[in-house]
Design an enzyme around this catalytic site. Structure first.
Site, PDB file in Angstrom:
ATOM      1  N   ASN A  14       0.870  -1.173   0.000  1.00 20.07           N
ATOM      2  CA  ASN A  14       0.000   0.000   0.000  1.00 20.07           C
ATOM      3  C   ASN A  14       0.909   1.225   0.000  1.00 20.07           C
ATOM      4  O   ASN A  14       1.417   1.640   1.033  1.00 20.07           O
ATOM      5  CB  ASN A  14      -0.886  -0.044   1.254  1.00 20.07           C
ATOM      6  N   ARG A  80      -2.614  -2.040  -3.396  1.00 15.43           N
ATOM      7  CA  ARG A  80      -3.807  -1.236  -3.172  1.00 15.43           C
ATOM      8  C   ARG A  80      -3.734   0.013  -4.046  1.00 15.43           C
ATOM      9  O   ARG A  80      -2.751   0.747  -4.021  1.00 15.43           O
ATOM     10  CB  ARG A  80      -3.889  -0.807  -1.707  1.00 15.43           C
ATOM     11  N   HIS A 168     -12.796   2.988   0.207  1.00 14.35           N
ATOM     12  CA  HIS A 168     -12.810   1.981   1.289  1.00 14.35           C
ATOM     13  C   HIS A 168     -13.586   0.737   0.851  1.00 14.35           C
ATOM     14  O   HIS A 168     -14.054  -0.029   1.694  1.00 14.35           O
ATOM     15  CB  HIS A 168     -13.490   2.490   2.584  1.00 14.35           C
ATOM     16  N   ARG A 229     -10.815  15.667   7.568  1.00 13.26           N
ATOM     17  CA  ARG A 229     -11.658  16.050   6.420  1.00 13.26           C
ATOM     18  C   ARG A 229     -13.048  16.472   6.889  1.00 13.26           C
ATOM     19  O   ARG A 229     -13.617  15.846   7.778  1.00 13.26           O
ATOM     20  CB  ARG A 229     -11.802  14.874   5.452  1.00 13.26           C
ATOM     21  N   GLU A 372      -8.139  -5.170   5.518  1.00 18.23           N
ATOM     22  CA  GLU A 372      -7.988  -4.851   4.091  1.00 18.23           C
ATOM     23  C   GLU A 372      -6.840  -5.634   3.461  1.00 18.23           C
ATOM     24  O   GLU A 372      -6.929  -6.028   2.300  1.00 18.23           O
ATOM     25  CB  GLU A 372      -7.779  -3.346   3.925  1.00 18.23           C
TER      26      GLU A 372
HETATM   27  P1  ADP Z   1      -6.744   3.993   9.051  1.00 14.71           P
HETATM   28  O1  ADP Z   1      -7.924   4.654   8.438  1.00 14.71           O
HETATM   29  O2  ADP Z   1      -5.488   4.784   8.917  1.00 14.71           O
HETATM   30  O3  ADP Z   1      -6.605   2.518   8.714  1.00 14.71           O
HETATM   31  P2  ADP Z   1      -7.653   3.074  11.662  1.00 14.71           P
HETATM   32  O4  ADP Z   1      -8.726   2.218  11.129  1.00 14.71           O
HETATM   33  O5  ADP Z   1      -6.520   2.426  12.383  1.00 14.71           O
HETATM   34  O6  ADP Z   1      -7.041   4.078  10.618  1.00 14.71           O
HETATM   35  O7  ADP Z   1      -8.343   4.120  12.675  1.00 14.71           O
HETATM   36  C1  ADP Z   1      -7.628   5.155  13.265  1.00 14.71           C
HETATM   37  C2  ADP Z   1      -8.554   5.899  14.228  1.00 14.71           C
HETATM   38  O8  ADP Z   1      -9.059   4.979  15.210  1.00 14.71           O
HETATM   39  C3  ADP Z   1      -7.852   7.006  14.990  1.00 14.71           C
HETATM   40  O9  ADP Z   1      -8.695   8.161  15.041  1.00 14.71           O
HETATM   41  C4  ADP Z   1      -7.703   6.400  16.367  1.00 14.71           C
HETATM   42  O10 ADP Z   1      -7.671   7.390  17.366  1.00 14.71           O
HETATM   43  C5  ADP Z   1      -8.954   5.576  16.479  1.00 14.71           C
HETATM   44  N1  ADP Z   1      -8.832   4.596  17.554  1.00 14.71           N
HETATM   45  C6  ADP Z   1      -7.969   3.570  17.664  1.00 14.71           C
HETATM   46  N2  ADP Z   1      -8.122   2.938  18.857  1.00 14.71           N
HETATM   47  C7  ADP Z   1      -9.106   3.590  19.513  1.00 14.71           C
HETATM   48  C8  ADP Z   1      -9.735   3.446  20.798  1.00 14.71           C
HETATM   49  N3  ADP Z   1      -9.362   2.489  21.637  1.00 14.71           N
HETATM   50  N4  ADP Z   1     -10.734   4.305  21.110  1.00 14.71           N
HETATM   51  C9  ADP Z   1     -11.088   5.285  20.263  1.00 14.71           C
HETATM   52  N5  ADP Z   1     -10.547   5.471  19.055  1.00 14.71           N
HETATM   53  C10 ADP Z   1      -9.568   4.654  18.687  1.00 14.71           C
END
Ligand code: ADP
Length: 385
Positions: A14, A80, A168, A229, A372
């Protein structure tokens, strides 16, 4: 020792403009042999000059982990790619012609596709196995015309490929199937509302395993409130800011993509930090949380109408999987629509797919982890056999 084809991993790449995420995955078992990230590609002071250098950095990270990539019997490389435009509705084996077409789509995704192209070019030079492109837009190529069409003049839309594409898609598709498995029901029988809440956030309505609506649009800026965003704003905002604030189009684009959303409202974009600030009584954080949830409810309601009711509401990705307060707030007050959550189930920490609605609820509410990389590895393996 001879290896059967099903032992052979797929390398999932990716490539972003300044980062490269990778995983070495066995598609059948889901076993992750290695995973990692190369960052700061091409930045000043970084040791990684370009994407070819990033592949070299990956090779040495793997070697440090005891894996000699040159000796791994790779089945294929799965890439990706964010934007498949109107051309690509399915995964495709990459040849020179495909690469040219992905390049040509860069106007639709200037932040994403050029990086993917550079990553693919560097990887094709190194790994003499089939390379497959998996598009974030593909799952949404099935949207009905009335859902994918913007109400702008048709000749202009046709000339510039303007439509709702959605993003997504790999995650929404994976989660739609994983949810059917969790409920032990055929995906064909289910009406699903899926909320992918990560750094980027998107909602989808899925009927019988096919996407019929999604919140992201021509670009990944539309729809839900995200980390940085804005999601939906009045389309008139652009002209207003240009006139009243003297901003250029590039400045407005940057404002809405990088400085808005939860960050713009509260000063932080990480959701964990946001929730901590809400609990500490920070008013800006409270507003950001409330706007985020309000927008989510807006889409849940819309998609229940589009689907004529839902069988399941699914939360996935970082926030969806881990934030009980967000799930509780989204479901609050939706009892009339058949949606409710069991507080104890919602708050039980678990990394497994699980149901969090009370037994016998009209709409099942579920938390289903997305994956993913595994989805990309499986689609890649399916295509190359
Ligand atoms: P990406 O879109 O980069 O794959 P993720 O799916 O890992 O990102 O999601 C990232 C988001 O998830 C961030 O805003 C992070 O703060 C939030 N996040 C991760 N763990 C927790 C948690 N325990 N409680 C609340 N939010 C969380």
């Amino acid at each position: 020792m001879t290896q059967s084809p099903t032992d052979r991993p797929v390398l999932v790449l990716n490539a972003g403009s300044s980062s490269l995420k990778y995983q070495l995955v066995v598609p059948e078992s889901g076993e992750v042999r290695a995973a990692g990230l190369v960052e700061r590609i091409g930045e000043s002071g970084s040791e990684v000059a370009d994407h070819s250098g990033a592949l070299e950095a990956m090779r040495s990270q793997l070697q440090d982990a005891g894996i000699r990539l040159d000796e791994v019997p790779l089945r294929a490389v799965g890439h990706r790619v964010v934007h498949g435009g109107p051309d690509f509705s399915e995964p495709v084996v990459i040849d020179d012609g495909v690469l040219d077409r992905i390049k040509a789509l860069s106007a639709l995704a200037p932040l994403h596709n050029p990086a993917a192209v550079i990553g693919i070019e560097a990887a094709r030079k190194r790994y003499d196995v089939p390379h497959v492109a998996i598009f974030d837009t593909a799952f949404f190529s099935s949207l009905p015309t009335e859902a994918s069409t913007y109400a702008v003049p048709r000749d202009l839309a046709a000339k510039h490929s303007i439509r709702r594409y959605g993003f997504h898609g790999t995650s929404h598709q994976f989660v739609a199937h994983a949810t059917a498995e969790l409920l032990d029901r055929p995906v064909e029988d289910l009406r699903q509302v899926i909320l992918h809440l990560g750094n980027g956030c998107s909602a989808s309505a899925v009927r019988g395993g096919r996407a019929v609506e999604t919140s992201m649009g021509l670009t990944p800026l539309q729809g839900l409130v995200m980390g940085t965003r804005s999601g939906d704003v009045d389309p008139g905002l652009h002209a207003y800011l240009a006139r009243e604030a003297g901003m250029s189009l590039d400045e407005i684009d940057t404002l809405l993509n990088k400085k808005s959303g939860v960050l713009g409202l509260s000063g932080v974009n990480d959701f964990r930090e946001l929730v901590q600030r809400v609990e500490a009584g920070d008013d800006d954080a409270r507003l950001a949380f409330d706007v985020f949830v309000h927008r989510l409810k807006h889409y849940v309601g819309a998609y229940l109408a589009i689907l004529g009711g839902a069988d399941v509401l699914v939360f996935t990705a970082g926030i969806g999987q881990h934030s009980a307060p967000v799930r509780a707030a989204v479901a609050a007050g939706l009892g009339e629509l058949g949606i409710s959550i069991d507080d104890a189930l919602n708050e039980a920490g678990s990394t497994e797919a699980r149901v969090i609605s009370p037994f016998g609820s009209r709409v099942v509410v579920a938390v289903v982890p997305t994956n993913e990389e595994l989805a990309i590895a499986r689609q890649t393996a399916d295509l190359v056999g």
